[in-house]
Write a protein that holds these residues in place. Structure first.
Motif, mmCIF file in Angstrom:
data_model
loop_
_atom_site.group_PDB
_atom_site.id
_atom_site.type_symbol
_atom_site.label_atom_id
_atom_site.label_comp_id
_atom_site.label_asym_id
_atom_site.label_seq_id
_atom_site.Cartn_x
_atom_site.Cartn_y
_atom_site.Cartn_z
ATOM 1 N N GLY A 124 0.807 -1.199 0.000
ATOM 2 C CA GLY A 124 0.000 0.000 0.000
ATOM 3 C C GLY A 124 0.847 1.257 0.000
ATOM 4 N N LEU A 125 0.163 2.394 0.044
ATOM 5 C CA LEU A 125 0.858 3.674 -0.012
ATOM 6 C C LEU A 125 1.773 3.875 1.195
ATOM 7 N N ALA A 126 1.348 3.424 2.366
ATOM 8 C CA ALA A 126 2.208 3.551 3.542
ATOM 9 C C ALA A 126 3.461 2.691 3.409
ATOM 10 N N GLN A 127 3.321 1.492 2.818
ATOM 11 C CA GLN A 127 4.476 0.587 2.685
ATOM 12 C C GLN A 127 5.584 1.211 1.856
ATOM 13 N N ILE A 128 5.223 1.872 0.769
ATOM 14 C CA ILE A 128 6.263 2.428 -0.105
ATOM 15 C C ILE A 128 6.783 3.756 0.423
ATOM 16 N N ASN A 129 6.226 4.206 1.540
ATOM 17 C CA ASN A 129 6.703 5.443 2.177
ATOM 18 C C ASN A 129 7.249 5.148 3.565
ATOM 19 N N SER A 130 8.037 4.060 3.661
ATOM 20 C CA SER A 130 8.728 3.701 4.902
ATOM 21 C C SER A 130 7.773 3.349 6.026
ATOM 22 N N PHE A 131 6.888 2.369 5.753
ATOM 23 C CA PHE A 131 5.897 1.883 6.720
ATOM 24 C C PHE A 131 6.536 1.443 8.031
ATOM 25 N N ASP A 132 7.686 0.777 7.965
ATOM 26 C CA ASP A 132 8.337 0.245 9.156
ATOM 27 C C ASP A 132 8.719 1.366 10.115
ATOM 28 N N GLY A 133 8.237 1.285 11.347
ATOM 29 C CA GLY A 133 8.531 2.301 12.329
ATOM 30 C C GLY A 133 7.628 3.522 12.259
ATOM 31 N N MET A 134 6.696 3.532 11.315
ATOM 32 C CA MET A 134 5.781 4.658 11.154
ATOM 33 C C MET A 134 4.735 4.657 12.268
ATOM 34 N N SER A 135 4.344 5.825 12.734
ATOM 35 C CA SER A 135 3.312 5.920 13.757
ATOM 36 C C SER A 135 1.947 5.555 13.174
ATOM 37 N N ASP A 136 1.004 5.181 14.059
ATOM 38 C CA ASP A 136 -0.345 4.880 13.593
ATOM 39 C C ASP A 136 -0.965 6.079 12.899
ATOM 40 N N GLU A 137 -0.677 7.273 13.391
ATOM 41 C CA GLU A 137 -1.230 8.476 12.777
ATOM 42 C C GLU A 137 -0.746 8.635 11.338
ATOM 43 N N ASP A 138 0.542 8.386 11.119
ATOM 44 C CA ASP A 138 1.083 8.507 9.760
ATOM 45 C C ASP A 138 0.554 7.398 8.856
ATOM 46 N N LYS A 139 0.457 6.177 9.392
ATOM 47 C CA LYS A 139 -0.116 5.090 8.598
ATOM 48 C C LYS A 139 -1.532 5.442 8.154
ATOM 49 N N ALA A 140 -2.340 5.905 9.115
ATOM 50 C CA ALA A 140 -3.726 6.244 8.808
ATOM 51 C C ALA A 140 -3.811 7.393 7.803
ATOM 52 N N ARG A 141 -2.884 8.341 7.902
ATOM 53 C CA ARG A 141 -2.883 9.460 6.954
ATOM 54 C C ARG A 141 -2.634 8.959 5.530
#
Length: 202
Positions: free
Chosen positions: A153-170
């Motif tokens: 998904g979009l979060a995965q290709i934008n450094s999903f690992d270590g990302m906060s829940d807020e950033d994932k949801a965004r």
């Protein structure tokens, strides 16, 4: 957090969301299954040869509209490992086969069967475990929970690992507002670079 986008997609966009996306999933997941069958058979044999437990790790995940489904992965961790998000598996010991399939992301391959079954899409928000209530609620509010979860998904290709829940949801909300064929193909293409990275825990 931004509210769900109320704009109505154009006719072509609606056709892709409701028909074309599923066709793309079926075509690419079917082709991937045929291509990946030999390495999957090798992985199954290695797991069986080095560990007495089951080959597959089956876990309840939250899918479209909050419905739970059974997600399949190759098992990389001990059989008594509980339902943890990947960021919390830290010190859990793994066999060399487990480390290998996790390091290469091969443990995710059985999810092509989730795609074929219709529980997942190739592209969409990654499916959380039920205990990730904060992430699930944020997705509900921004419209991302209306999407099928994806293998990538979009979060995965934008450094999903270590990302906060807020950033994932965004990122998930942004994807839900802008689902297109071109966008999905771009995410699939960029995923190969993501897969080349070492997972944070392996």
């Amino acid at each position: 957090m931004s509210p769900p986008d109320k704009r109505v997609p154009d006719k072509a966009g609606m056709m892709y969301r409701h028909i074309g996306k599923r066709i793309l999933d079926l075509v690419l997941a079917s082709a991937a299954t045929l291509l990946l069958l030999p390495p999957m058979v090798v992985i199954i044999a290695l797991i069986k040869a080095t560990d007495p437990g089951p080959v597959f790790f089956i876990q309840s995940r939250v899918g479209r509209d909050g419905r739970q489904f059974r997600l399949y992965k190759f098992r990389s961790m001990p059989v008594d490992t509980g339902d943890l998000p990947s960021s919390e598996v830290g010190e859990i010991p793994m066999s060399w086969v487990g480390r290998f399939v996790r390091r290469t992301n091969f443990d995710e391959l059985p999810q092509v069967f989730n795609v074929l079954a219709g529980d997942m899409s190739l592209v969409g928000p990654r499916p959380p475990i039920p205990s990730q209530e904060s992430l699930i609620e944020m997705r509900r509010k921004n419209g991302a929970l209306r999407c099928k979860p994806g293998m990538t998904g979009l979060a995965q290709i934008n450094s999903f690992d270590g990302m906060s829940d807020e950033d994932k949801a965004r990122f998930d909300g942004e994807y839900a507002r802008n689902i297109t064929l071109a966008g999905d193909l771009a995410i699939i293409t960029r995923t190969f670079a993501y897969l080349a990275k070492k997972p944070p825990v392996y």
